[in-house]
Design a protein around this motif. Structure first.
Motif, PDB file in Angstrom:
ATOM      1  N   LEU A 140      63.940  51.575   1.214  1.00  0.00           N
ATOM      2  CA  LEU A 140      64.637  51.326   2.896  1.00  0.00           C
ATOM      3  C   LEU A 140      63.782  52.657   3.663  1.00  0.00           C
ATOM      4  CD1 LEU A 140      68.172  50.588   2.202  1.00  0.00           C
ATOM      5  CD2 LEU A 140      66.774  48.906   2.917  1.00  0.00           C
ATOM      6  N   PRO A 141      64.104  52.222   4.900  1.00  0.00           N
ATOM      7  CA  PRO A 141      62.952  53.202   5.252  1.00  0.00           C
ATOM      8  C   PRO A 141      64.307  54.066   6.356  1.00  0.00           C
ATOM      9  CG  PRO A 141      63.696  50.492   6.542  1.00  0.00           C
ATOM     10  CD  PRO A 141      63.646  51.177   5.270  1.00  0.00           C
ATOM     11  N   ILE A 142      63.301  55.560   6.470  1.00  0.00           N
ATOM     12  CA  ILE A 142      64.135  56.062   6.971  1.00  0.00           C
ATOM     13  C   ILE A 142      64.797  56.152   8.046  1.00  0.00           C
ATOM     14  CG2 ILE A 142      63.469  58.378   7.723  1.00  0.00           C
ATOM     15  CD1 ILE A 142      62.633  58.767   5.395  1.00  0.00           C
ATOM     16  N   GLY A 143      64.781  54.541   8.671  1.00  0.00           N
ATOM     17  CA  GLY A 143      65.131  54.763  10.288  1.00  0.00           C
ATOM     18  C   GLY A 143      66.046  53.478   9.783  1.00  0.00           C
ATOM     19  N   THR A 144      66.786  53.101   8.499  1.00  0.00           N
ATOM     20  CA  THR A 144      67.642  51.961   8.296  1.00  0.00           C
ATOM     21  C   THR A 144      68.866  51.857   8.655  1.00  0.00           C
ATOM     22  OG1 THR A 144      66.769  51.804   6.144  1.00  0.00           O
ATOM     23  CG2 THR A 144      69.227  51.320   5.911  1.00  0.00           C
ATOM     24  N   ASP A 145      69.851  53.582   8.988  1.00  0.00           N
ATOM     25  CA  ASP A 145      71.223  53.442  10.056  1.00  0.00           C
ATOM     26  C   ASP A 145      70.529  53.645  11.467  1.00  0.00           C
ATOM     27  OD1 ASP A 145      71.770  54.392   7.690  1.00  0.00           O
ATOM     28  OD2 ASP A 145      72.411  56.426   7.947  1.00  0.00           O
ATOM     29  N   PHE A 146      69.604  53.282  11.781  1.00  0.00           N
ATOM     30  CA  PHE A 146      69.166  52.484  13.449  1.00  0.00           C
ATOM     31  C   PHE A 146      69.345  51.543  13.266  1.00  0.00           C
ATOM     32  CE2 PHE A 146      66.211  51.799  16.543  1.00  0.00           C
ATOM     33  CZ  PHE A 146      66.732  52.780  17.617  1.00  0.00           C
ATOM     34  N   PHE A 147      68.128  51.080  12.360  1.00  0.00           N
ATOM     35  CA  PHE A 147      67.795  49.531  12.147  1.00  0.00           C
ATOM     36  C   PHE A 147      69.149  48.580  12.780  1.00  0.00           C
ATOM     37  CE2 PHE A 147      63.665  51.212  11.110  1.00  0.00           C
ATOM     38  CZ  PHE A 147      63.029  51.070  12.276  1.00  0.00           C
ATOM     39  N   THR A 148      69.689  49.356  11.717  1.00  0.00           N
ATOM     40  CA  THR A 148      71.022  48.547  10.742  1.00  0.00           C
ATOM     41  C   THR A 148      72.205  48.316  12.323  1.00  0.00           C
ATOM     42  OG1 THR A 148      71.004  48.903   8.845  1.00  0.00           O
ATOM     43  CG2 THR A 148      73.351  48.153   9.468  1.00  0.00           C
ATOM     44  N   ALA A 149      72.912  49.770  13.034  1.00  0.00           N
ATOM     45  CA  ALA A 149      73.229  49.572  14.163  1.00  0.00           C
ATOM     46  C   ALA A 149      72.891  48.861  14.476  1.00  0.00           C
ATOM     47  CB  ALA A 149      73.737  51.256  14.283  1.00  0.00           C
ATOM     48  N   GLU A 179      73.507  48.444   1.803  1.00  0.00           N
ATOM     49  CA  GLU A 179      72.819  48.593   2.336  1.00  0.00           C
ATOM     50  C   GLU A 179      71.436  47.577   2.229  1.00  0.00           C
ATOM     51  OE1 GLU A 179      72.912  52.274   5.323  1.00  0.00           O
ATOM     52  OE2 GLU A 179      72.767  52.424   3.010  1.00  0.00           O
ATOM     53  N   THR A 180      71.224  47.484   1.301  1.00  0.00           N
ATOM     54  CA  THR A 180      70.067  47.140   1.227  1.00  0.00           C
ATOM     55  C   THR A 180      70.067  45.826   1.823  1.00  0.00           C
ATOM     56  OG1 THR A 180      69.170  48.553  -1.185  1.00  0.00           O
ATOM     57  CG2 THR A 180      68.261  46.571  -0.997  1.00  0.00           C
ATOM     58  N   SER A 181      71.145  45.358   1.255  1.00  0.00           N
ATOM     59  CA  SER A 181      71.220  43.116   1.618  1.00  0.00           C
ATOM     60  C   SER A 181      71.038  43.613   2.723  1.00  0.00           C
ATOM     61  CB  SER A 181      72.458  43.203   1.112  1.00  0.00           C
ATOM     62  OG  SER A 181      72.456  43.025  -0.536  1.00  0.00           O
ATOM     63  N   GLY A 182      71.900  44.168   3.850  1.00  0.00           N
ATOM     64  CA  GLY A 182      71.529  44.036   5.160  1.00  0.00           C
ATOM     65  C   GLY A 182      70.910  44.546   5.744  1.00  0.00           C
ATOM     66  N   GLY A 183      69.981  44.880   5.213  1.00  0.00           N
ATOM     67  CA  GLY A 183      68.053  45.177   5.238  1.00  0.00           C
ATOM     68  C   GLY A 183      67.675  44.250   5.262  1.00  0.00           C
ATOM     69  N   LEU A 184      67.887  42.953   4.232  1.00  0.00           N
ATOM     70  CA  LEU A 184      67.034  42.415   3.903  1.00  0.00           C
ATOM     71  C   LEU A 184      67.362  41.305   4.691  1.00  0.00           C
ATOM     72  CD1 LEU A 184      67.094  42.326  -0.316  1.00  0.00           C
ATOM     73  CD2 LEU A 184      65.069  42.050   0.956  1.00  0.00           C
ATOM     74  N   TYR A 185      68.741  41.576   5.818  1.00  0.00           N
ATOM     75  CA  TYR A 185      68.967  40.293   6.533  1.00  0.00           C
ATOM     76  C   TYR A 185      68.273  41.006   7.921  1.00  0.00           C
ATOM     77  CZ  TYR A 185      71.275  37.941  10.015  1.00  0.00           C
ATOM     78  OH  TYR A 185      71.849  36.648  11.235  1.00  0.00           O
ATOM     79  N   GLY A 243      73.379  40.239   2.835  1.00  0.00           N
ATOM     80  CA  GLY A 243      73.341  40.723   4.239  1.00  0.00           C
ATOM     81  C   GLY A 243      73.662  39.779   5.357  1.00  0.00           C
ATOM     82  N   ARG A 244      73.672  38.710   4.852  1.00  0.00           N
ATOM     83  CA  ARG A 244      73.827  38.275   7.085  1.00  0.00           C
ATOM     84  C   ARG A 244      75.057  37.764   6.437  1.00  0.00           C
ATOM     85  NH1 ARG A 244      71.785  31.646   7.591  1.00  0.00           N
ATOM     86  NH2 ARG A 244      72.820  31.395   9.165  1.00  0.00           N
ATOM     87  N   THR A 245      75.944  37.553   5.367  1.00  0.00           N
ATOM     88  CA  THR A 245      77.395  37.816   5.680  1.00  0.00           C
ATOM     89  C   THR A 245      78.233  39.332   6.241  1.00  0.00           C
ATOM     90  OG1 THR A 245      77.312  35.959   4.034  1.00  0.00           O
ATOM     91  CG2 THR A 245      79.742  37.100   4.114  1.00  0.00           C
ATOM     92  N   GLN A 246      77.343  39.972   5.597  1.00  0.00           N
ATOM     93  CA  GLN A 246      78.372  41.056   6.270  1.00  0.00           C
ATOM     94  C   GLN A 246      78.143  41.092   8.032  1.00  0.00           C
ATOM     95  OE1 GLN A 246      76.399  44.056   2.317  1.00  0.00           O
ATOM     96  NE2 GLN A 246      75.864  44.230   4.079  1.00  0.00           N
ATOM     97  N   ALA A 247      76.256  41.062   8.257  1.00  0.00           N
ATOM     98  CA  ALA A 247      76.011  41.338   9.693  1.00  0.00           C
ATOM     99  C   ALA A 247      77.123  40.350  10.684  1.00  0.00           C
ATOM    100  CB  ALA A 247      75.028  41.340   9.825  1.00  0.00           C
ATOM    101  N   ASN A 269      68.159  45.797  -7.061  1.00  0.00           N
ATOM    102  CA  ASN A 269      67.902  44.465  -7.236  1.00  0.00           C
ATOM    103  C   ASN A 269      68.522  43.038  -7.125  1.00  0.00           C
ATOM    104  OD1 ASN A 269      64.594  44.121  -7.289  1.00  0.00           O
ATOM    105  ND2 ASN A 269      64.926  44.930  -9.255  1.00  0.00           N
ATOM    106  N   GLU A 270      69.972  43.862  -6.645  1.00  0.00           N
ATOM    107  CA  GLU A 270      70.666  42.711  -7.106  1.00  0.00           C
ATOM    108  C   GLU A 270      71.259  42.124  -5.516  1.00  0.00           C
ATOM    109  OE1 GLU A 270      74.206  44.101  -9.020  1.00  0.00           O
ATOM    110  OE2 GLU A 270      73.231  44.845 -10.632  1.00  0.00           O
ATOM    111  N   ALA A 271      70.382  43.343  -4.285  1.00  0.00           N
ATOM    112  CA  ALA A 271      70.650  42.640  -3.113  1.00  0.00           C
ATOM    113  C   ALA A 271      69.945  41.289  -2.632  1.00  0.00           C
ATOM    114  CB  ALA A 271      70.073  43.126  -2.400  1.00  0.00           C
TER     115      ALA A 271
END
Ligand SMILES: [Zn+2]
Length: 312
Positions: free
Chosen positions: A65-74, A191-197, A275-279, A268-270
């Motif tokens: 995941l990228p360094i900016g993960t928490d920025f991109f997610t929020a 968090e990886t699932s969130g990124g994938l979505y 991610g879509r459901t969570q978001a 790899n289970e992400a």
């Protein structure tokens, strides 16, 4: 089409493409402050006084995941909310409070005092323009205390009102039916699932894989209770876990993991579907809260809001 004409058309397209930045792939998103013009902000102010402030971080998130993960997610969740209920999204700062990730290169950390001042001063600017309701969307657990402090400063020191969006939305979330059996937090499967979505092109699943944790013995023993959401174990575990190396607690991410992933699961289970459901669950819950707040506290006319602004 004759070959000569086709060639001329292709050459023409190539010239046109070369006239703009080849790296720019941005699309303007409605209500996202950095991409708006001032007349658009003025127009939005006649329809709402609400702003979402994403509270974010620039910190290692494992190899996938990228360094900016928490920025991109929020920021991406905030943008999705703002398409469903008409409010401003104002990203202010990339980094947050991340001292316990500092042994991994790329992490940037700031003091709580710096972070709270930057957000508070940004809120003062937005208040001067007539915004009156702030929803802090915290994308990083390490910012929790500073988020509450910013909210309290806005409530105690300005004419505006602020709330923590995750807390406010929580009662509207569907009850989770899945029972966790493994520990999975920072940069893990969730968090990886969130990124994938939310930002799929920035997630590198070829770098995902198994993870294991090295914990001080007493924290290792607490783990089954933490996974079962026992409140006492969780409180003690989180108070002690994820702290800078210099504290001597042996709980910085580098001391507990080799990958930076604070999880016992295989990333790899992400899946984008998870991610879509969570978001979507969060976005829907946040919109429900905001719509109720809009009804409970009707919008004051803009002229009144701007006249009442306390100028410094
Ligand atoms: Zn994160």
């Amino acid at each position: 089409m004759p070959a000569r004409k086709l060639f001329a058309l292709l050459a023409c397209t190539a010239v046109l493409t070369a006239q703009t930045n080849p790296l720019w792939h941005g699309q303007k998103t409605k209500n996202y402050l950095p991409e708006m013009t001032w007349p658009e902000v003025q127009d939005l102010l006649t329809r709402t006084d609400m702003v979402i402030l994403p509270l974010t971080a620039l910190e290692q998130h494992g190899p996938q995941l990228p360094i900016g993960t928490d920025f991109f997610t929020a920021a991406e969740e905030a943008k999705l909310i703002a398409q469903r209920t008409d409010v401003l999204v104002a990203p202010i700062l990339f980094p947050g409070i991340s001292p316990y990730h500092m042994e991994f290169p790329g992490t940037i950390t700031m003091s709580s005092d710096t972070v709270q001042r930057v957000y508070f001063e940004a809120a003062q600017s937005l208040i001067a323009h007539g915004f009156r309701r702030f929803l802090l969307l915290n994308g990083h657990v390490g910012n929790t205390s500073v988020s509450r402090y910013i909210i309290d400063r806005i409530n105690q020191e300005t004419p505006a009102v602020a709330v923590e969006l995750a807390d406010a939305a929580a009662p509207y979330l569907p009850k989770s039916s899945t029972r966790e059996t493994q520990f999975d937090r920072h940069a893990g499967v969730g968090e990886t699932s969130g990124g994938l979505y939310l930002f799929p092109t920035l997630v590198d699943m070829s770098k995902a894989g198994p993870n294991s944790l090295e914990l001080p013995e007493h924290l290792r023993k607490m783990m089954p209770d933490v996974i079962a959401h026992d409140p006492t174990a969780t409180t003690v575990f989180l108070a002690e876990g994820l702290k800078p190396k210099a504290t001597g607690k042996h709980t910085s991410t580098r001391e507990m993991t080799s990958t930076g992933v604070w999880s016992e699961r295989n990333t790899n289970e992400a899946t984008a579907a998870q991610g879509r459901t969570q978001a979507e669950n969060f976005v829907t819950a946040a919109v429900q809260f905001m719509e109720r707040w809009k009804l409970a506290r009707p919008l004051q006319p803009l002229a009144e809001r701007q006249a009442r602004t306390v100028q410094k």
